[in-house]
Scaffold this active site. Structure first.
Site, PDB file in Angstrom:
ATOM      1  N   GLY A   1      24.816  33.004  47.836  1.00  0.00           N
ATOM      2  CA  GLY A   1      25.014  34.353  47.306  1.00  0.00           C
ATOM      3  C   GLY A   1      25.019  35.313  48.489  1.00  0.00           C
ATOM      4  O   GLY A   1      24.127  35.245  49.358  1.00  0.00           O
ATOM      5  N   ALA A   2      26.008  36.205  48.513  1.00  0.00           N
ATOM      6  CA  ALA A   2      26.227  37.032  49.700  1.00  0.00           C
ATOM      7  C   ALA A   2      24.978  37.808  50.161  1.00  0.00           C
ATOM      8  O   ALA A   2      24.583  37.710  51.332  1.00  0.00           O
ATOM      9  CB  ALA A   2      27.400  37.966  49.437  1.00  0.00           C
TER      10      ALA A   2
ATOM     11  N   ARG B   1      28.404  30.312  57.374  1.00  0.00           N
ATOM     12  CA  ARG B   1      29.359  30.441  56.254  1.00  0.00           C
ATOM     13  C   ARG B   1      30.305  31.609  56.575  1.00  0.00           C
ATOM     14  O   ARG B   1      29.850  32.680  56.973  1.00  0.00           O
ATOM     15  CB  ARG B   1      28.641  30.681  54.908  1.00  0.00           C
ATOM     16  CG  ARG B   1      27.871  29.439  54.439  1.00  0.00           C
ATOM     17  CD  ARG B   1      27.459  29.534  52.985  1.00  0.00           C
ATOM     18  NE  ARG B   1      28.596  29.363  52.086  1.00  0.00           N
ATOM     19  CZ  ARG B   1      28.522  29.585  50.763  1.00  0.00           C
ATOM     20  NH1 ARG B   1      27.399  30.021  50.221  1.00  0.00           N
ATOM     21  NH2 ARG B   1      29.578  29.391  50.000  1.00  0.00           N
TER      22      ARG B   1
ATOM     23  N   GLN C   1      27.662  26.988  39.704  1.00  0.00           N
ATOM     24  CA  GLN C   1      26.693  28.082  39.851  1.00  0.00           C
ATOM     25  C   GLN C   1      26.412  28.759  38.508  1.00  0.00           C
ATOM     26  O   GLN C   1      25.409  29.453  38.356  1.00  0.00           O
ATOM     27  CB  GLN C   1      27.201  29.124  40.856  1.00  0.00           C
ATOM     28  CG  GLN C   1      27.053  28.722  42.312  1.00  0.00           C
ATOM     29  CD  GLN C   1      28.307  28.077  42.842  1.00  0.00           C
ATOM     30  OE1 GLN C   1      29.084  27.486  42.092  1.00  0.00           O
ATOM     31  NE2 GLN C   1      28.525  28.184  44.139  1.00  0.00           N
TER      32      GLN C   1
ATOM     33  N   ASP D   1      31.771  38.572  47.375  1.00  0.00           N
ATOM     34  CA  ASP D   1      31.292  38.129  48.686  1.00  0.00           C
ATOM     35  C   ASP D   1      31.798  39.029  49.804  1.00  0.00           C
ATOM     36  O   ASP D   1      31.219  39.079  50.884  1.00  0.00           O
ATOM     37  CB  ASP D   1      31.714  36.684  48.952  1.00  0.00           C
ATOM     38  CG  ASP D   1      30.927  35.756  48.056  1.00  0.00           C
ATOM     39  OD1 ASP D   1      31.340  35.555  46.888  1.00  0.00           O
ATOM     40  OD2 ASP D   1      29.876  35.269  48.498  1.00  0.00           O
TER      41      ASP D   1
ATOM     42  N   ASN E   1      35.742  36.769  45.883  1.00  0.00           N
ATOM     43  CA  ASN E   1      34.568  36.227  45.178  1.00  0.00           C
ATOM     44  C   ASN E   1      34.821  34.748  44.915  1.00  0.00           C
ATOM     45  O   ASN E   1      35.868  34.190  45.269  1.00  0.00           O
ATOM     46  CB  ASN E   1      34.312  37.011  43.880  1.00  0.00           C
ATOM     47  CG  ASN E   1      32.972  36.673  43.262  1.00  0.00           C
ATOM     48  OD1 ASN E   1      31.954  36.667  43.958  1.00  0.00           O
ATOM     49  ND2 ASN E   1      32.942  36.381  41.969  1.00  0.00           N
ATOM     50  N   LYS E   2      33.879  34.121  44.282  1.00  0.00           N
ATOM     51  CA  LYS E   2      33.936  32.682  44.001  1.00  0.00           C
ATOM     52  C   LYS E   2      35.270  32.276  43.387  1.00  0.00           C
ATOM     53  O   LYS E   2      35.806  32.991  42.539  1.00  0.00           O
ATOM     54  CB  LYS E   2      32.764  32.335  43.072  1.00  0.00           C
ATOM     55  CG  LYS E   2      32.648  30.890  42.661  1.00  0.00           C
ATOM     56  CD  LYS E   2      32.616  29.920  43.825  1.00  0.00           C
ATOM     57  CE  LYS E   2      31.506  30.216  44.814  1.00  0.00           C
ATOM     58  NZ  LYS E   2      31.619  29.429  46.054  1.00  0.00           N
TER      59      LYS E   2
END
Ligand code: MRU
Length: 364
Positions: free
Chosen positions: A54-55, A90, A203, A243, A253-254
């Site tokens: 998670g960012a 990351r 998630q 993110d 995002n994801k």
């Protein structure tokens, strides 16, 4: 937020042990395990392996990693080495670079002897600020939920959809996308949350665990179900996390977020993104060309983790052994598909003007 009645943050500094404690998210929702990070390598591995994820949480973890490094060796070269090592863990979530840059800017001018204490105090500040940012995002997002609830017959729940886990364990506390949900629930507004499973790492199961712990009604749905639910009029509002969001409001995002935004647009469902200001990358305008998309191990696609009937946690393969897989972990939703950005200062348009108007002091 609470786990089995005990309040937790997703990470905390233990003064007695002089070390960071994390909730090791690899085992959730099957098992709640706390882990201590003792070395810089522990910190790097925790981020790479998604023990923390998670960012905002990645950013806060990196700040504590910098504090550990400065306590061991406060030299300029160690400061640089730590920045480089943690930054490489990351690539997509900008909060990592944001936190490391903030640490470097604060620590570099100091005499080496003053760096350790300053770095730990800064890490505490970054963690505390994250909690307050997310609380405020929740308060602004709550106004959207209240408006929808007011239009519904009494007792009919507001139906939200969320993707991935932008919950309290993806931040230091509250979460971003979930903060409005927690605050609406606590105010007595009836909710039902559609939780996307979010393959490959699921998630969504973390989000389901969080919502269930807080007593919020929810259903776990496959990633492919969202469009159908929207066509059936079963989604009032989508809120996701991010993110990295560019200066023109493109939202990374994801993986799978983009498809939800497309379906939302086609069905006139409002699609909001909960955006803490440290997640804005003011150096990038066009999200499609300017954001590195993390490619994660193909094993995350070909295998899946779960709990067996005897309670043990196991991993099984879901594909033929020789089948290759590709695993892009994030996608970019152009700002034009985003109804609005819920920031700690209020809700703004996902555009250059919207973000610059909300953050004139940060926009460069
Ligand atoms: O790969 P992950 O699990 O770190 O990805 C997390 C997300 O995409 C979240 O939606 C995002 O970081 C926002 S968390 C408040």
């Amino acid at each position: 937020m609470k786990v089995n009645g005990t309040p937790y943050r997703s990470l905390w500094w233990d003064d007695t042990k002089g070390a960071l404690q994390i909730i090791d998210q690899r085992w959730l929702p099957h098992d709640f395990r706390i882990r201590q990070l003792d070395t810089l390598a522990d910190y790097a591995t925790a981020i790479v392996d998604m023990q923390v994820r998670g960012a905002p949480l990645i950013g806060a973890t990196a700040a504590y990693g910098m504090a550990l490094a400065m306590a061991q060796d406060p030299s300029d070269s160690e400061l640089d080495r730590t920045w480089t090592l943690l930054h490489a863990t990351r690539p997509t979530a900008i909060n990592l670079r944001w936190a490391l840059d903030r640490c470097r800017a604060a620590l570099e001018p100091l005499a080496p002897g003053a760096r350790a204490d300053a770095a730990l105090s800064l890490a505490h500040d970054i963690a505390d600020e994250d909690v307050e940012i997310n609380r405020r995002i929740g308060a602004h997002g709550l106004t959207l939920i209240r408006e929808i609830a007011a239009r519904k017959p009494a007792g009919e729940p507001v139906r939200l959809l969320t993707h991935c886990n932008a919950g309290w364990i993806a931040t230091v506390d509250w979460g971003t996308a979930t903060s409005p949900m927690y605050q609406a629930h606590d105010e007595g507004i009836a909710l039902h949350v559609w939780v996307d499973e979010t393959r490959p790492r699921n998630q969504g199961a973390l989000t389901a665990w969080e919502l269930g712990s807080h007593g919020i009604a929810h259903s776990y749905v496959t990633d492919n179900a969202g469009g159908h639910l929207m066509q059936q009029g079963l989604v009032d509002l989508v809120i996701t996390g991010t993110d990295r969001t560019t200066r023109q409001g493109d939202v990374c995002n994801k993986i799978g977020t983009y498809l939800k935004a497309l379906a939302a647009r086609d069905n006139n469902v409002p699609f909001y993104v909960a955006l803490p200001s440290p997640t804005i990358d003011w150096t990038v305008t066009d999200g499609l060309s300017g954001i590195p998309i993390e490619e994660r191990p193909s094993r995350e696609v070909t295998h899946i983790q779960g709990t067996r009937a005897d309670g043990s946690i196991d991993v099984v393969r879901v594909t033929p052994e020789a089948t290759p897989a590709q695993n892009p972990a994030f996608d970019v939703t152009p700002g034009r598909l985003v109804t609005g950005l819920i920031t700690e200062r209020g809700i703004c348009a996902a555009s250059l003007e919207g973000l610059a108007g909300m953050f004139p002091d940060l926009a460069s």
